[in-house]
Design a protein around this motif. Structure first.
Motif, mmCIF file in Angstrom:
data_model
loop_
_atom_site.group_PDB
_atom_site.id
_atom_site.type_symbol
_atom_site.label_atom_id
_atom_site.label_comp_id
_atom_site.label_asym_id
_atom_site.label_seq_id
_atom_site.Cartn_x
_atom_site.Cartn_y
_atom_site.Cartn_z
ATOM 1 N N ALA A 282 0.818 -1.214 0.000
ATOM 2 C CA ALA A 282 0.000 0.000 0.000
ATOM 3 C C ALA A 282 0.849 1.260 0.000
ATOM 4 C CB ALA A 282 -0.929 -0.008 1.210
ATOM 5 N N LYS A 283 2.176 1.086 -0.124
ATOM 6 C CA LYS A 283 3.126 2.205 -0.165
ATOM 7 C C LYS A 283 3.074 3.059 1.102
ATOM 8 C CE LYS A 283 3.183 2.431 -5.203
ATOM 9 N NZ LYS A 283 3.020 3.254 -6.412
ATOM 10 N N LYS A 284 2.813 2.384 2.212
ATOM 11 C CA LYS A 284 2.831 3.071 3.495
ATOM 12 C C LYS A 284 4.165 2.906 4.218
ATOM 13 C CE LYS A 284 -2.148 2.872 4.339
ATOM 14 N NZ LYS A 284 -3.233 2.417 5.266
ATOM 15 N N LEU A 285 5.072 2.111 3.619
ATOM 16 C CA LEU A 285 6.411 1.941 4.181
ATOM 17 C C LEU A 285 7.447 2.151 3.076
ATOM 18 C CD1 LEU A 285 6.007 -1.170 6.531
ATOM 19 C CD2 LEU A 285 6.387 1.194 7.216
ATOM 20 N N PRO A 286 7.553 3.353 2.552
ATOM 21 C CA PRO A 286 8.507 3.586 1.460
ATOM 22 C C PRO A 286 9.955 3.440 1.887
ATOM 23 C CG PRO A 286 7.594 5.668 2.254
ATOM 24 C CD PRO A 286 6.813 4.576 2.923
ATOM 25 N N MET A 287 10.193 3.468 3.206
ATOM 26 C CA MET A 287 11.569 3.376 3.681
ATOM 27 C C MET A 287 12.040 1.927 3.863
ATOM 28 S SD MET A 287 9.206 3.653 6.098
ATOM 29 C CE MET A 287 9.007 5.423 6.172
ATOM 30 N N VAL A 288 11.181 0.940 3.585
ATOM 31 C CA VAL A 288 11.550 -0.468 3.721
ATOM 32 C C VAL A 288 11.796 -1.051 2.346
ATOM 33 C CG1 VAL A 288 10.810 -2.757 4.494
ATOM 34 C CG2 VAL A 288 10.268 -0.742 5.865
ATOM 35 N N ALA A 289 12.980 -1.669 2.149
ATOM 36 C CA ALA A 289 13.342 -2.222 0.841
ATOM 37 C C ALA A 289 13.008 -3.699 0.734
ATOM 38 C CB ALA A 289 14.835 -2.004 0.578
ATOM 39 N N ASP A 499 4.308 11.942 7.773
ATOM 40 C CA ASP A 499 5.567 11.238 7.985
ATOM 41 C C ASP A 499 5.977 10.433 6.752
ATOM 42 O OD1 ASP A 499 5.746 12.185 10.584
ATOM 43 O OD2 ASP A 499 4.559 10.539 11.385
ATOM 44 N N LEU A 500 4.991 9.955 6.010
ATOM 45 C CA LEU A 500 5.282 9.110 4.858
ATOM 46 C C LEU A 500 5.600 9.898 3.601
ATOM 47 C CD1 LEU A 500 2.489 6.429 5.407
ATOM 48 C CD2 LEU A 500 4.912 6.237 5.956
ATOM 49 N N VAL A 501 5.451 11.206 3.664
ATOM 50 C CA VAL A 501 5.716 12.060 2.507
ATOM 51 C C VAL A 501 7.182 12.496 2.525
ATOM 52 C CG1 VAL A 501 5.127 14.229 1.368
ATOM 53 C CG2 VAL A 501 3.335 12.846 2.418
ATOM 54 N N GLY A 543 9.209 25.833 0.412
ATOM 55 C CA GLY A 543 9.031 24.975 1.572
ATOM 56 C C GLY A 543 9.407 23.542 1.253
ATOM 57 N N ARG A 544 8.828 22.609 2.018
ATOM 58 C CA ARG A 544 9.108 21.194 1.844
ATOM 59 C C ARG A 544 7.823 20.457 1.491
ATOM 60 N NH1 ARG A 544 14.507 19.895 1.329
ATOM 61 N NH2 ARG A 544 15.684 21.490 2.440
ATOM 62 N N ASN A 545 7.975 19.315 0.816
ATOM 63 C CA ASN A 545 6.820 18.562 0.326
ATOM 64 C C ASN A 545 5.943 18.045 1.464
ATOM 65 O OD1 ASN A 545 5.429 17.614 -1.972
ATOM 66 N ND2 ASN A 545 6.170 15.535 -1.588
ATOM 67 N N ASN A 546 6.533 17.841 2.659
ATOM 68 C CA ASN A 546 5.761 17.298 3.779
ATOM 69 C C ASN A 546 5.257 18.388 4.724
ATOM 70 O OD1 ASN A 546 8.224 18.031 4.765
ATOM 71 N ND2 ASN A 546 8.601 16.137 5.919
ATOM 72 N N GLN A 547 5.317 19.633 4.305
ATOM 73 C CA GLN A 547 4.814 20.735 5.120
ATOM 74 C C GLN A 547 3.445 21.185 4.611
ATOM 75 O OE1 GLN A 547 8.014 23.595 4.756
ATOM 76 N NE2 GLN A 547 8.940 22.939 6.700
ATOM 77 N N GLN A 548 2.767 21.989 5.441
ATOM 78 C CA GLN A 548 1.487 22.531 5.047
ATOM 79 C C GLN A 548 1.675 23.952 4.492
ATOM 80 O OE1 GLN A 548 -2.149 21.523 7.215
ATOM 81 N NE2 GLN A 548 -0.877 20.822 8.905
ATOM 82 N N LEU A 561 -3.290 23.600 3.477
ATOM 83 C CA LEU A 561 -3.317 22.407 2.629
ATOM 84 C C LEU A 561 -1.934 21.767 2.648
ATOM 85 C CD1 LEU A 561 -5.223 23.756 -0.515
ATOM 86 C CD2 LEU A 561 -6.162 22.257 1.257
ATOM 87 N N MET A 562 -1.894 20.422 2.557
ATOM 88 C CA MET A 562 -0.615 19.734 2.468
ATOM 89 C C MET A 562 0.014 20.015 1.109
ATOM 90 S SD MET A 562 0.184 18.284 5.238
ATOM 91 C CE MET A 562 1.595 17.461 4.529
ATOM 92 N N ALA A 563 1.298 20.302 1.101
ATOM 93 C CA ALA A 563 1.984 20.633 -0.147
ATOM 94 C C ALA A 563 1.928 19.477 -1.133
ATOM 95 C CB ALA A 563 3.428 21.023 0.146
#
Length: 768
Positions: A282-289, A499-501, A543-548, A561-563
């Protein structure tokens, strides 16, 4: 009780309501007392007790050979427990699984299931079993007058109602059960800890839960996973008999790989892998290979999680997995047992151990009294035999010539019926001379044992000491080290959408007609982007992609809004009205991004303003939140970001606010004089009569925040004036003053720039 009425035909009638009520009550009491709840004495449910007793009757001790489990189940069903064979066998399997029972009662040979699938055991015709060594704790005193015997279901034989447990088994292995209207969930504990608590309770009957918990640190499961419940919660659980606890898997970092070595009780490793894999899909753990199961015979649990890089926060990743998978699991605790009075009830630790010690005391007294009765009976017989040996010829003559030798013996030597019967039962080989010496030796030994037993039974102190000694001996025999460590850990927290962004740099661009888009990077030229016909660039923010992203409109409302939710800059964007609901006719005058603690100054050109934080501007509502109250005739100005150094309260004292009106008046005052508000009109920055504001004759045109070491640049058309802090003395004043006129030619100010000067090199750079 229902009222029965006998009819003329001989039938009994009873109201259906009364009959069903009684029938259900009888059924519920049967389930509670004879099926689902354990007894405080031996800690067993009836089916478990019958299995253990049946195995002992079959001679299946821990030192005997294994026997087919089907044989045991057949005996249990045929003699004691007339229920289904599968339910009985499952109860037997549970007592044999070392991953289910802290101290297994059955020693199994064959396939008895696995931690991944406890119900994968083989059929009872394939497996073999015998009693485990620990079962001696329940059975070793059974034939010593310690148990009450009751008829079995068909009355053909007797069975023990409660086994004479030598240890508080109700806590050692725990149990779960669902009755009618009540349930029980008792966690397992460590033999040494529970025994030490019992010994302390014998010495100090008024001991509190807190004192007992100096010995019993908490439950002790078969797994080595951590118990992370705080001590105060454990104390509360033991105080009331109800509560919950949490177990967390143990893991280590091996060269960047996260290796899970121990799982919580009754948690399947395959199930955990499935849960993690589902999140990866579900792409909720992008940091796991990668994810691997390296469990084998030597390492029963070895689940390997491979992060994508060494920069991945291992602690944060595991905290997410603890919160979102069975790597951390809660367990309900409800110590509901059948007490010594035969009634079910929830009991705290003190009450439970006190009741068990009462049961144990009664059991020991019965055992000692039973043995004392045997000793006294034997001494009585030996007395009669000794009389017979001392008068052997006369005894033989009476037996040879008397028609009723028993009565004659009783009359002649003042013997009891038992003594006379014992003499008559003597074999000729026992008439040798040495037998008299043996009798006297046996008498001496039994007399010593009798005195010892009477000394214990006659002294509460001696009885208590015996119970303590036996508890300590059993703890030494069956005790082991704690398996489940009790550790204080922080709360686990699952990753949020933010956190996942990724935190890639982005530039948010807003057009005049309210079309918004997000471009990757900070080196974007917004004027070079394509716009709709009749539209053009208005605002941008980095800004950053994970900021509002915070949007401020002309009515003083703020929207967030989320970026990452905004459309890409490859196209012309999307209307902002598709994400939020601004009032009709509202124009956007500000874009903000940054840390939630970052400060910003909000100003209306009527000369009022206040400081706030970006966090206070956030809103989840599509309608936004009212932030700035705009005075009549005034307009809201573009917000001014305060330099990042202002996050520390003491640093605000080195910051200043410059305010310039359209008449060329400038006032400079310390930023510390400007209050911090969540919302509102704010305080007066510079004095402008309200009538002049309403008529738009005078208003604020520029605002800037700068540090003591910065250089202020005043822009008026093509003219520019640079001012160091020392040059601003003429314009310094208290907040709310009128300010002073700028020099001629610079009174029509367009904007104010701030340039930070590096102290070491004298080079200048534009501040954010």
């Amino acid at each position: 009780m229902p009222e029965f009425q006998t009819t003329d035909e001989g039938f009994e009638r009873v109201a259906l309501r009364d009959y069903t009520e009684k029938a259900y009550l009888d059924y519920s009491m049967y389930v509670i007392l004879d099926r689902a709840l354990p007894n405080v004495g031996d800690g067993l449910k009836p089916v478990q007790r019958r299995i253990i007793y049946a195995m002992s009757e079959l001679g299946l001790k821990s030192t005997s050979k294994y026997k087919k489990s089907a044989r045991t189940v057949g005996d249990v069903l045929g003699k004691f427990h007339p229920h289904g064979d599968s339910a009985c066998y499952e109860a037997m399997v549970l007592m044999a699984q070392p991953f289910s029972y802290r101290y297994p009662l059955v020693d199994g040979q064959g396939n008895w299931g696995s931690p991944d699938d406890p119900k994968s055991f083989a059929a009872m015709r394939y497996t073999e079993s015998r009693l485990a060594r620990f079962a001696d704790v329940l059975l070793s005193e059974l034939g010593q007058g310690t148990a009450d015997w009751v008829p079995n279901f068909d009355g053909t034989m007797d069975e023990p109602s409660i086994l004479p447990a030598r240890l508080p088994h109700v806590l050692l292995n725990g149990t779960t059960g669902i009755a009618v209207g009540m349930a029980t969930d008792i966690p397992p504990h460590n033999v040494r800890e529970v025994t030490a608590a019992c010994v302390h309770l014998l010495d100090a009957p008024d001991a509190t839960v807190e004192q007992l918990c100096e010995y019993i640190h908490g439950p002790d499961y078969p797994t080595r996973a951590e118990i992370i419940t705080p001590r105060k919660d454990l104390l509360q659980m033991y105080e009331t008999g109800r509560g919950s606890l949490r177990m967390r898997a143990r893991w280590v970092n091996e060269g960047g790989d996260l290796v899970i070595t121990d799982l919580p009780h009754q948690v399947s490793g395959n199930r955990v892998l499935e849960q993690i894999a589902q999140q990866m899909q579900a792409k909720k753990l992008p940091m796991v290979a990668d994810l691997r199961d390296e469990s084998d015979h030597e390492n029963p649990t070895r689940l390997v999680i491979v992060p994508r890089s060494n920069r991945v926060d291992a602690e944060g990743l595991m905290a997410h997995l603890f919160a979102s998978t069975d790597l951390e699991k809660p367990y309900r605790v409800n110590i509901n047992v059948i007490g010594n009075d035969g009634r079910p009830g929830v009991k705290g630790l003190v009450q439970l151990l006190t009741e068990w010690l009462t049961f144990r005391r009664a059991t020991v007294i019965r055992r000692l009294q039973y043995r004392l009765d045997k000793v006294l009976a034997r001494l009585h017989l030996l007395e009669g035999l000794l009389i017979a040996y001392l008068n052997l010829d006369e005894v033989i003559e009476i037996i040879r010539y008397e028609d009723k030798p028993k009565a004659e013996l009783m009359t002649r030597f003042s013997l009891s019926a038992d003594q006379a019967e014992a003499i008559l039962e003597l074999k000729l080989r026992h008439l040798a001379k040495l037998e008299e010496m043996k009798i006297r030796g046996e008498q001496d030994e039994l007399a010593i044992e009798r005195d010892h037993l009477q000394a214990i039974l006659g002294s509460e102190k001696n009885l208590r000491q015996l119970i303590k000694t036996e508890l300590q001996q059993d703890a030494e025999t069956y005790g082991d080290d704690r398996r489940s460590p009790i550790v204080e850990r922080g709360e686990s927290r699952a990753f949020s959408n933010i956190d996942l962004v990724s935190n890639d740099p982005v530039t948010i661009v807003l057009s005049e007609k309210g079309w918004v888009r997000a471009a990757k990077g900070h080196d974007i030229d917004p004027l070079g982007l394509s716009y709709k016909a009749g539209d053009k660039f208005s605002l941008q923010v980095h800004g950053r992609n994970n900021q509002q992203v915070i949007f401020l409109d002309s009515t003083g409302r703020a929207y967030a809004l989320m970026a990452h939710s905004l459309p890409s800059a490859r196209g012309q964007g999307e209307p902002l009205s598709g994400h939020i609901n601004p009032p009709p006719g509202a124009q956007f005058c500000g874009l903000l991004m940054g840390d939630s603690q970052r400060k910003v100054v909000l100003v209306t050109d009527g000369g009022y303003g206040f400081a706030t934080s970006l966090g206070d501007m956030l809103s989840k509502n599509r309608n936004g939140k009212t932030l700035v109250s705009v005075p009549k005739g005034a307009r809201i100005m573009a917000p001014v970001m305060v330099p990042a150094l202002a996050l520390a309260p003491e640093s605000r004292e080195t910051l200043y606010l410059a305010v310039v009106s359209n008449e060329g008046r400038m006032l400079v005052f310390p930023l510390i004089e400007l209050p911090e508000l969540v919302k509102g009109k704010g305080n007066k920055l510079i004095s402008i009569p309200s009538a002049r504001v309403q008529s738009r004759d005078e208003f604020v045109v520029a605002v800037a925040v700068f540090a003591h070491s910065d250089q202020l640049e005043i822009h008026a058309g093509k003219r520019k004036m640079s001012l160091q802090f020392n040059d601003l003395e003429h314009y310094l004043g208290e907040r709310g003053r009128r300010g002073h006129k700028l020099p001629r030619g610079l009174q029509r100010v367009d904007r104010i720039g701030v340039t930070a000067v590096a102290a070491a090199t004298g080079a200048a750079h534009q501040q954010e």
